[in-house]
Design a protein around this motif. Structure first.
Motif, PDB file in Angstrom:
ATOM      1  N   LYS A  64      -5.775  -0.071  -9.525  1.00  0.00           N
ATOM      2  CA  LYS A  64      -5.956   1.280  -9.692  1.00  0.00           C
ATOM      3  C   LYS A  64      -4.512   1.939  -9.878  1.00  0.00           C
ATOM      4  O   LYS A  64      -3.443   1.366  -9.414  1.00  0.00           O
ATOM      5  N   PHE A  65      -4.265   3.025 -10.477  1.00  0.00           N
ATOM      6  CA  PHE A  65      -3.295   3.782 -10.629  1.00  0.00           C
ATOM      7  C   PHE A  65      -3.242   4.965  -9.405  1.00  0.00           C
ATOM      8  O   PHE A  65      -4.184   5.310  -8.973  1.00  0.00           O
ATOM      9  N   GLN A  66      -1.950   4.851  -8.763  1.00  0.00           N
ATOM     10  CA  GLN A  66      -2.020   5.968  -7.551  1.00  0.00           C
ATOM     11  C   GLN A  66      -0.924   7.015  -7.949  1.00  0.00           C
ATOM     12  O   GLN A  66       0.257   6.853  -8.087  1.00  0.00           O
ATOM     13  N   LEU A  67      -1.343   8.263  -8.056  1.00  0.00           N
ATOM     14  CA  LEU A  67      -0.743   9.350  -8.396  1.00  0.00           C
ATOM     15  C   LEU A  67      -0.393  10.294  -7.003  1.00  0.00           C
ATOM     16  O   LEU A  67      -1.489  10.549  -6.485  1.00  0.00           O
ATOM     17  N   THR A  68       0.830  10.277  -6.681  1.00  0.00           N
ATOM     18  CA  THR A  68       1.329  10.917  -5.576  1.00  0.00           C
ATOM     19  C   THR A  68       1.816  12.224  -6.360  1.00  0.00           C
ATOM     20  O   THR A  68       2.996  11.988  -6.887  1.00  0.00           O
ATOM     21  N   PHE A  69       1.453  13.481  -5.902  1.00  0.00           N
ATOM     22  CA  PHE A  69       2.264  14.695  -6.535  1.00  0.00           C
ATOM     23  C   PHE A  69       2.290  15.729  -5.366  1.00  0.00           C
ATOM     24  O   PHE A  69       1.292  16.127  -4.940  1.00  0.00           O
ATOM     25  N   ASN A  70       3.593  16.049  -4.902  1.00  0.00           N
ATOM     26  CA  ASN A  70       3.485  16.884  -3.643  1.00  0.00           C
ATOM     27  C   ASN A  70       2.673  16.598  -2.576  1.00  0.00           C
ATOM     28  O   ASN A  70       2.710  15.613  -2.023  1.00  0.00           O
TER      29      ASN A  70
END
Length: 117
Positions: free
Chosen positions: A24-30
């Motif tokens: 899985k790709f994990q996107l953390t944004f703010n």
């Protein structure tokens, strides 16, 4: 918890990482966290590139709102809104435009209004 996470790209607002164990790709944004499989990430990238930022700039050109670019969700009463700078940073992460992870901030990366009282 994922232990085989590799950071693919990173900027001031967040990072995009890939977990080899769960694939899985994990996107953390703010203050947002999202997980995507390969297809979902491609669909999200396509969705972001098709948002007409100029349209939203014109719609709210006289507005005092800082965040004017919406990303609609499946939930009818929930949309995520971004400023132009935030949206560009999100696109940079998702579209993998910034290949080298940044380790440190510069003075220009800090969005803060300094008041000298």
């Amino acid at each position: 918890m994922c232990h085989s996470v590799k950071v693919l790209t990173k900027n001031v607002n967040g990072e995009l990482a890939y977990c080899e164990n769960c694939r899985k790709f994990q996107l953390t944004f703010n203050n947002l966290y999202m997980e995507f499989n390969d297809e979902e990430l491609l669909n999200f990238e396509t969705y972001l590139t098709n948002i007409n930022v100029d349209y939203w700039d014109c719609q709210y050109e006289n507005s005092t709102r800082k965040r004017i670019i919406p990303i609609h969700t499946m939930q009818k009463n929930l949309s995520l809104v971004f400023s132009k700078q935030e949206f560009d940073a999100l696109q940079e992460l998702v579209c993998l435009k910034n290949k080298e992870p940044q380790d440190s901030l510069t003075v220009l990366d800090i969005d803060y209004t300094l008041l000298l009282n």
